[in-house]
Each structure stands twice: as C-alpha cells, then as structure tokens.
Write an enzyme that holds these catalytic residues in place. Structure first.
Site, short mmCIF file in Angstrom:
data_model
loop_
_atom_site.label_atom_id
_atom_site.label_comp_id
_atom_site.label_asym_id
_atom_site.label_seq_id
_atom_site.Cartn_x
_atom_site.Cartn_y
_atom_site.Cartn_z
N SER A 102 0.85 -1.18 0.00
CA SER A 102 0.00 0.00 0.00
C SER A 102 0.90 1.24 0.00
O SER A 102 1.82 1.31 -0.80
CB SER A 102 -0.93 -0.04 1.22
OG SER A 102 -1.90 0.98 1.14
N ARG A 137 -13.18 6.62 8.45
CA ARG A 137 -12.74 5.23 8.50
C ARG A 137 -13.77 4.30 7.87
O ARG A 137 -13.43 3.28 7.26
CB ARG A 137 -12.46 4.81 9.94
CG ARG A 137 -11.81 3.45 10.08
CD ARG A 137 -10.47 3.40 9.35
NE ARG A 137 -9.68 2.22 9.72
CZ ARG A 137 -8.40 2.05 9.40
NH1 ARG A 137 -7.77 2.98 8.72
NH2 ARG A 137 -7.76 0.98 9.77
N ASP A 166 -8.72 -5.83 -5.52
CA ASP A 166 -8.37 -4.54 -4.92
C ASP A 166 -8.97 -3.38 -5.73
O ASP A 166 -8.71 -3.27 -6.93
CB ASP A 166 -6.84 -4.41 -4.85
CG ASP A 166 -6.37 -3.24 -4.00
OD1 ASP A 166 -7.16 -2.31 -3.76
OD2 ASP A 166 -5.20 -3.27 -3.56
N HIS A 185 -7.90 -4.80 -0.99
CA HIS A 185 -6.65 -4.14 -0.63
C HIS A 185 -6.03 -4.71 0.64
O HIS A 185 -4.81 -4.75 0.78
CB HIS A 185 -6.89 -2.63 -0.48
CG HIS A 185 -5.64 -1.84 -0.30
ND1 HIS A 185 -4.66 -1.80 -1.26
CD2 HIS A 185 -5.19 -1.10 0.74
CE1 HIS A 185 -3.66 -1.04 -0.83
NE2 HIS A 185 -3.95 -0.61 0.38
N ASP A 186 -6.86 -5.16 1.56
CA ASP A 186 -6.36 -5.69 2.83
C ASP A 186 -5.68 -7.05 2.71
O ASP A 186 -5.17 -7.57 3.71
CB ASP A 186 -7.50 -5.80 3.85
CG ASP A 186 -7.68 -4.53 4.68
OD1 ASP A 186 -6.89 -3.58 4.48
OD2 ASP A 186 -8.59 -4.49 5.52
#
Lengths: 522, 522
Positions: free
Chosen positions: B241, B310, B466, B500-501
């Site tokens: 990232s 968030r 992602d 993405h995680d």
C-alpha cells in the site's frame, strides 16, 4: 554517524537554481472567498498570511505558516447566509425545483410495508405521447434515487429532462407509439409526498416521523394512480438503477398488468457492498449537526452533510477508467503548493457535484429512499413476510386501530413465524438459522420469488464498469428469470466506461436495446 | 376509477393472520446507549417511545411516531464525555497507543519537498533479528497509511504487530537471516514527528501548521536515520500500500543503497479514483466542526469525522465478494423494523471499524499522510520538479533565509520553468499543455522516471479484487520496469477476495512471494 542535512538527491544545476532565485520579486496573489478577500503578500522567502479566524495568535511564531482552508470557510459562510435569511427571509424549499408536473391525489389512508401510515398522499407525474383509446400503450418509467418526474422537456417545463434523448418520436421510447408516464416516488421531494411534506395530522413536516418506505410501497402507490387513470395493463415497466428495482417489483406485485419489463443496472436484491456505499452517505449526512434528527425544515439545512454524501455517491456512480481519461492527475491550479481542499481536478469535480446537489434534494428523502434500496429483495421469503405484514396492517386499519409502525420496534415472534404462506421458514433470532445463511438456499429463495415474472418478456442490461450495481448482479437477475422458465429474457452487457451513470449517457447503446425490446412483437 | 385501499397482494391466509394478531401481548424491549437506558414499551398496536430530546412536542399527535437515532445519540454522548473530561481530566493522546519503540533524533533542520521545514524531527522505529557485522542484512519495512512501527511483537511490546505472521524465524521475512527495521512515518502519530508533535518554535502542537509532507520526504527522513545507524545499503526495501510507494520511492532516490524492492498493492502514481476515495475521507473529517481547522488538541477531537472517514476507507479496503460471503443481507437484529442507524450486518461492521479507529489515530495525520499518497508520482517530470524545489529550498536554508513554504502559495513561474533538468517541459498555466494531457507522454514520462530502478530486482504483487490499488496499476509498475530494461521483475496477481487488505491477511500467498524474492540469489 551524524545525520547529514543536504539531501542526497540534490544533484547538479545548483548554480542555475541560485541564479533563478537571486532576483527577489514581490508578486501579489489574490484569493477570494465568497464573502471576504484574502491577500497573500509573497516574496520568494517569506510569506505573511491573513490567517483565518480560529487560528491562534501564534501564527507568525511557528516554524511554518498555517494552511488556509477556503473549502471549510465556504461551508461556514453558507451556514451564515442561511441564518441571515431567516431574519424575515423564506426558508429553503426542495419541493419545487421542478415545475409543470401533474398531481395525483390519493385521499384515503395508505399503509406502508413496514406498518407506517400515510393518511393521504400525492404523486407528481409527467407524461409524453398520446394515450390510445384502450389505454394499452402506456409505459411506466421509474426513476433513480434522486430524479424527478421530469424525464423529458414538454410545453409546461422546457428544461431538458434526465432521459431527454431517450424519449421522443422515433427515439428509444417512441412517443409516436407510446404514452410514457414518469412519477416522482413517494418518499421523494419533487412533488410527491415525502418527509418534507406536511403531516395532515399536525400540519407540520413529517421529517423523520415519515414512515419507513420500501420499493414495493413506491410501486403500490404508483398503481393506485394507474387505477385512478383507468390504466389496467402497462405495455412496459421501464427503469434503471432504483428504477430497475421498481420495474422488477411492479412485475412481481402486478404480473397480470405488465406487458414487458426493462431493468437496467438494477438488482434482484441489494448486495452488502452497495448497502455499505449508501450507509456511509447516510451516516455522513446524519452526522451534520444541522440535520438535527431530521427536524431542520425551519432551520439551517444540513447542506454540508448533503454535499459530502453526494461526493461519496459520485464515486460509486462513475468509474476509474473514465476519470483516468478525463482528469488523470491534473491539478486545478498547478502553480500552487498542494492544498487539503479540492486540489486535483478529480477533487474539484467531486466538490462541484456536491455543491450542485446539496440544496437541490431533501436530505431526509435521501435517507428514506436510499434505505428503501438497501432493503430491496425479490426473494420469496421476503415477499411472504411483507405480504403478511401488509395483511396484518390492513386488518388493523379496517378495525380502526389506526397507526402505526414504531421506530425500531420488534415484530412479535409469533407473527414472524406465521409470516410464511409459501412455506419458507422465516429467520429466528433464537435458533441458528444456518439454512438462511446458505447461499444455495438464498439463491433458490430468490428464484422462487422471481418465478412470478416467468411469463413477462424482460430486458436486463448491465454495465461492466458499474461498481454500485455490478454486472454479476445483472447476470443474477437474468439467470434467475431464465432458470424459473422465462423463455424471453434478453441480457446485454455494455463495455461503457461510464459506470453506473451509463444509463444516462449511453444514448445509442442503451437506447437501441430498450427500443428493440419495447417494439419487438412476441 | 376511485383509488382502492386493499393491497392487491393481500393473498389468502387472512384468517390465519387475524388469529395471529388477536392476542395482544405487551413485550418490553430494552435498548441501551452508553449513558442512558431507553425502554420501548411495545404492544402489537401502539408504541410509546421515549423520544430523544430534540424531537418537538408534537410526537404523539403525528401520523407516525418519530424514529429513534441511537447512533446519533452515541456521538453526542461521546462529545459530552470529552467536554466533561476537560474539567481537570487529561486530553486525548494519539502518540502513545504503541509502546516499546526506539527513537531516532534528528537535531538539524529538515526541508520538506514542498518547502516547509522541520527544525528537528524524531522517527519511532522497532527492529527484529540480528544486525550482522557489515550491516548488510537490513530490511527496511514501510508501513501503510495508519500503521505504527509495531509490525511484530517483541519483549518491549508483546502485542501482536500488523505483520505478526510475516516476520520471524523461517517466516516470509526470516529473522534468522535479516535485521528488519520498521518506522512510523514522519507526518504520523505513533512516535514520529507529525502534526500532533510540538513545534519547538512556540511549544504548541504543529496542527495544520505542519508542512505538507510527501512520500519522498518520509523516505528521505528514514535514510537520515539509516545514515546515523551506519547502514549503507539495504538488503531490501519492502512495503505494501503506501509502504509500497515508499519502497519504490526509496529505490528512486537511493538506487545505490537498495538491494531489492518489494511493492505490494501500491502504485507508480496515484490514479484519480483512489484520490477521490481519499478526498472524501478528508472532506468528511474536515467538515466535523470539532476539527476546527486542525486546532483541536486541547479540545474535543473530531471523533465523529474520523469515524466516518474510516467507514469510507473500509469500503475501499475490502471487496464486494468477501462481504457477500461474510455478511450477505443479514441484519443485526432481524426482528426489529428497519433503522437508519446501522441495521444490516455490513453496516454494524463498518460502524465497528469506525468506532475502533476514531480515537486511535490523529485526524491531522490522516489528512497529511493521505494527501502524501495522492501526490505520489514516479514520473521523470515530477521528480525533476521536486529535485529543483529541494535544491532551491536547500540554498535558502544555507543562506539563512529560514522557513518556509506558504500554504497554498504559488510557485513563481520562472522557477517552474527552470524546474526541468531532464528536459521535460513543466506544465504552464497560460499555455495549453496538450502534450502533458496525452496518456502516451505520461506513460513515457513515468517510464523515464522509473528507469532509475532498472537494475534493482523487484517483486510487484497485486490483488485482483483490490479497488483502491487495482491490478492494472500493479501491471503498470511491472511493465514500466520491464520496458526500461529491468531484467529482474517478478509480477504476481493474487485472486484473493480480501481486496486491498489482502496484504495483511494472505499470509501464505503473499508471504511465499516475499520470501522467495528476498532469499533468491541473483
């Protein structure tokens, strides 16, 4: 080793640099906010900034000057303007940015799927093309979340509509053949009854005393209107996005009254990713202190929350490839140092979209209508539970028990258990409902629910770059219909780069598919 | 035709329904907020609600009861708690949720890429594995946006780190072979100098007087630390990232000092879709009145804006397919009527992620560090402009002109024009810069910029699900490197559904690729 200061990337050309900076200039740059003018007097070395108010007095003694935040100032200024306008000025109105629509008045109580009640309601509608003698050429056009009934210009409102190029003589929806009716949904704010409407019981706006509304409620209200017009059967039910949900819901509720269905970029049931995208929009709006739990109609509206909600929504309406081509990494003012306000062109674009929308649509309508989309589900068990709730509430009204569905109230377990005429067991809080968690069960539940539509020719159209209603959801609609025996399902995927918004922009690709489906003899 | 009331979907079983609803019960449901207990006394027909305070007194005279908004109450309660805590209580601190790190002190002025200055700075770092005699076995591990230096547990901090299962004897980064160093970035809030740090010039927090920071600034600061440690060359620069951006930036700035590069789910330049996603997070945060243009350190922090930011971020960190499988359309309390607060499980999940984060990370750090990601670009023209700015600012400091880069100030056009040692013309506001808008030019500009890395073996890893750093961006990194002559580019795409995680979760798939790349002899 001692840390060194000189950057290891300071390579060559230092002399040229020195030459370039050895002639100090004192340029003056003006920066304008909506109400005040700030002047930045700059020299190449030092800069004094007229600091915004909240910055403490230490400004000039800090290592670096404070940043300016014109975007924050702008929002504050708008709030101030609203406050000033209340000194005798009119309050903001969402209900009339659209004009020239007709109104259907429903003067009997209407029970909503979740038990709330509307003592009466109105639907704003517009129409194009002649209604034929036996009223058999009607196309009911359903809107997306934030659209009005103004799909196309007409003498009473010459402004271009949201499907201007799709409706007209010879166009996708041919007004030489069809009588097109488009309504504003109940829950909306463009003439139909919604949260900004007056509750006849106390003559104050419903606000968040408006009952929870579903896609099926919207469609049932539309059919009350069609009843009053004597329209028994539609040639077609047509819609994109939320309008596609309505289009499918109409077929489910009134299968005998629908000739054909068009569903563009919609869903048979909302998936968690799209729920998440709408949830954040609602949360952002509800976090604006001016939202005031929905009671803002005589106060400052939550314009800031609405702007932010629209910015988030816009991300889900378009696609990365389009923005890559349209904006790339271009900055709006390439000569300035970076800013935390809108800086890249894509940011000014989002900012602009938010600005345009924030006073155009009622915030409470956004909450209710987007929630309706989240709850949408064509599954058999969902329909069965809803049907039972409707029946229960109808009895209640007939017996004069009056309103109403409580906010966040529990449905008595016995009624949940009884709510299954089709034999599908409802979820039970106390028992592990593994069967309901099983994707296979869910899919067969969905197919069972959609089997009602098995005799209606249906066009399903998906956009490959759509993030909000991805193509796999379009395929799900088409596959479910086919597998329940529907022999006339047309399924197209478009490779448009316009994402979810493609249904508004792809006049030729979307238009041809719609025209072909509506006009093909079957 | 007169509108009819009875729903046309009321099919059969009305008797069963009537039986089910003819025995009124009076269940009581308790709902708890952090500070108050609300009781909803329900009967099947009527419900009296203890209305939240701002609801007007018309509650019981309206057609429907008002909705409850426990999520809004919760935020208000937290603000009140903060206000109460200021009566002698401590102010919230972001700088110490992590303990057991070491500090590098840089006691000389450090000039940032956009002209700001840090009179001194500190870097928090942690390390694992033995440093060998010639200091040649160092792996510099870069973090994502919000991570601390605590990548792995160790005696001074036993809590699991963010790459706990990737670092250790025999693991992806083998601590039997390598000495791993992980730092908190400058601009962050976990021990390194950032906006919440004290400006030595006036002993108050920098807040938004902190200078704009770039990914290259972060890396240059890290290399000052490596200098002080006598580490001349890294075995590898590794990151995912934003850490992948740093990893590539390190190779660009210090090519002689990097043995290998690992870039996971990163980008060679931020694309507009990811900028848009981060922009909305920043705007949501900055719209929280408690943000106060960054000056909240002795006040109520913008906890609501952080929570919302968030929630939005979380949508971009995961993927639709994962949530489909994990949450589907399940509701958190299936027996209740729908709510505009968190209702579906996916919503309670987002709410939980926001709650966890909102007081854990400094809001101003989020602004600065996410902006650094937006600005990231490995293109030759961008590097050239930056190098010139650095040179100019270095001279300025040497000549004792002091700080600093003004907020939102213009770079004098002459210097922009001079800013092109590599011969690439800079953008000009007054001249149509068509060549810069040309994707072909941009790609060749990027390749030229990345040619610096042509001799460094590089692993590029992308995740097909992602959204934030899509695989096409990973392919762009790999292709650019290959086309500039890099003979040792390894490129993998993973089909993980974690979006993405995935770099945090796919221990085997990500871990093997990293291990293979770090340990293969070339």
């Amino acid at each position: 080793m001692h840390p060194r200061f000189i950057s290891s990337t300071l390579t060559g050309s230092a002399r040229a640099v020195k030459a370039a900076v050895s002639h100090p200039r004192v340029p003056t740059m003006a920066f304008t906010t909506p109400t005040s003018r700030r002047l930045f007097h700059t020299s190449p070395w030092t800069l004094s900034v007229n600091a915004p108010e909240p910055v403490p007095e230490v400004v000039h003694s800090s290592s670096n000057p404070p940043m300016a935040f014109p975007c924050v100032d702008h929002l504050e200024q708008r709030t101030k303007k609203f406050l000033q306008s209340f000194d005798g000025g009119p309050e903001p109105s969402y209900s009339n940015p659209v004009s020239g629509y007709s109104l259907y008045h429903h003067n009997e109580p209407f029970l909503m799927d979740h038990g709330g009640i509307l003592p009466k309601f109105e639907i704003a509608y517009e129409s194009w093309g002649e209604l034929n003698a036996d009223k058999s050429n009607v196309i009911l056009l359903h809107t997306g979340l934030s659209a009005s009934s103004h799909a196309k210009s007409h003498p009473a409102n010459l402004a271009p509509g949201w499907w201007e190029k799709f409706i007209g003589p010879g166009l996708a929806i041919d007004t030489n053949r069809f009588h097109v009716i488009c309504t504003n949904v109940i829950g909306g704010c463009y003439g139909s009854t919604g949260p900004s409407s007056i509750d006849p019981k106390d003559n104050k706006p419903y606000a968040t005393r408006f009952p929870i509304v579903t896609i099926f409620d919207m469609v049932r209200a539309q059919f009350e209107m069609l009843n009053s017009m004597g329209i028994k059967k539609l040639h077609a039910s047509v819609g994109a996005s939320m309008g596609g949900m309505q289009s499918l819901a109409a077929a489910l509720l009134f299968k005998e009254r629908i000739g054909k269905v068009v569903s563009i970029s919609a869903a048979a049931r909302s998936h968690p990713y799209s729920i998440a995208l709408r949830f954040t929009q609602r949360q952002v709006l509800m976090a604006d202190p001016n939202w005031n739990k929905g009671f803002y109609y005589d106060k400052v509206p939550p314009h800031s929350g609405m702007k932010l909600a629209r910015e988030i929504a816009t991300i889900s309406y378009r696609s990365g490839p389009e923005w890559e081509q349209r904006f790339g990494r271009k900055r709006s003012q390439p000569m300035t140092t970076p800013s935390l306000c809108a800086d890249f062109l894509i940011e000014t674009y989002l900012d602009h979209q938010g600005e345009r929308f924030c006073l155009q649509y009622d915030p409470n309508s956004l909450l209710y209508v987007s929630k309706a989309m989240d709850m949408f589900d064509l599954s058999a068990s969902f329909s069965a539970e809803t049907a039972l709730r409707r029946a229960r509430n109808t009895l209640r009204l007939q017996e004069g028990m009056g309103s109403s569905a409580p906010a966040n109230a529990a449905t008595p377990p016995e009624e949940q258990a009884a709510a299954c005429p089709t034999g599908v067991a409802p979820p039970d809080q106390n028992v592990s409902n593994t069967s309901h968690d099983d994707p296979k069960f869910q899919l067969s539940d969905l197919k069972q629910g959609m089997s009602t539509i098995k005799d209606i020719p249906t066009l399903v159209l998906g956009i490959q770059s759509d993030i909000l209603f991805p193509v796999w959801q379009q395929k799900e609609i088409a596959d479910c219909l086919r597998e329940t025996g529907n022999k006339s399902v047309t399924y197209y995927e478009l490779d448009s780069m316009y994402g979810h918004d493609a249904f508004l922009l792809e006049v030729v690709n979307v238009g041809s598919a719609v025209k072909g489906h509506l006009e093909l003899k079957e």
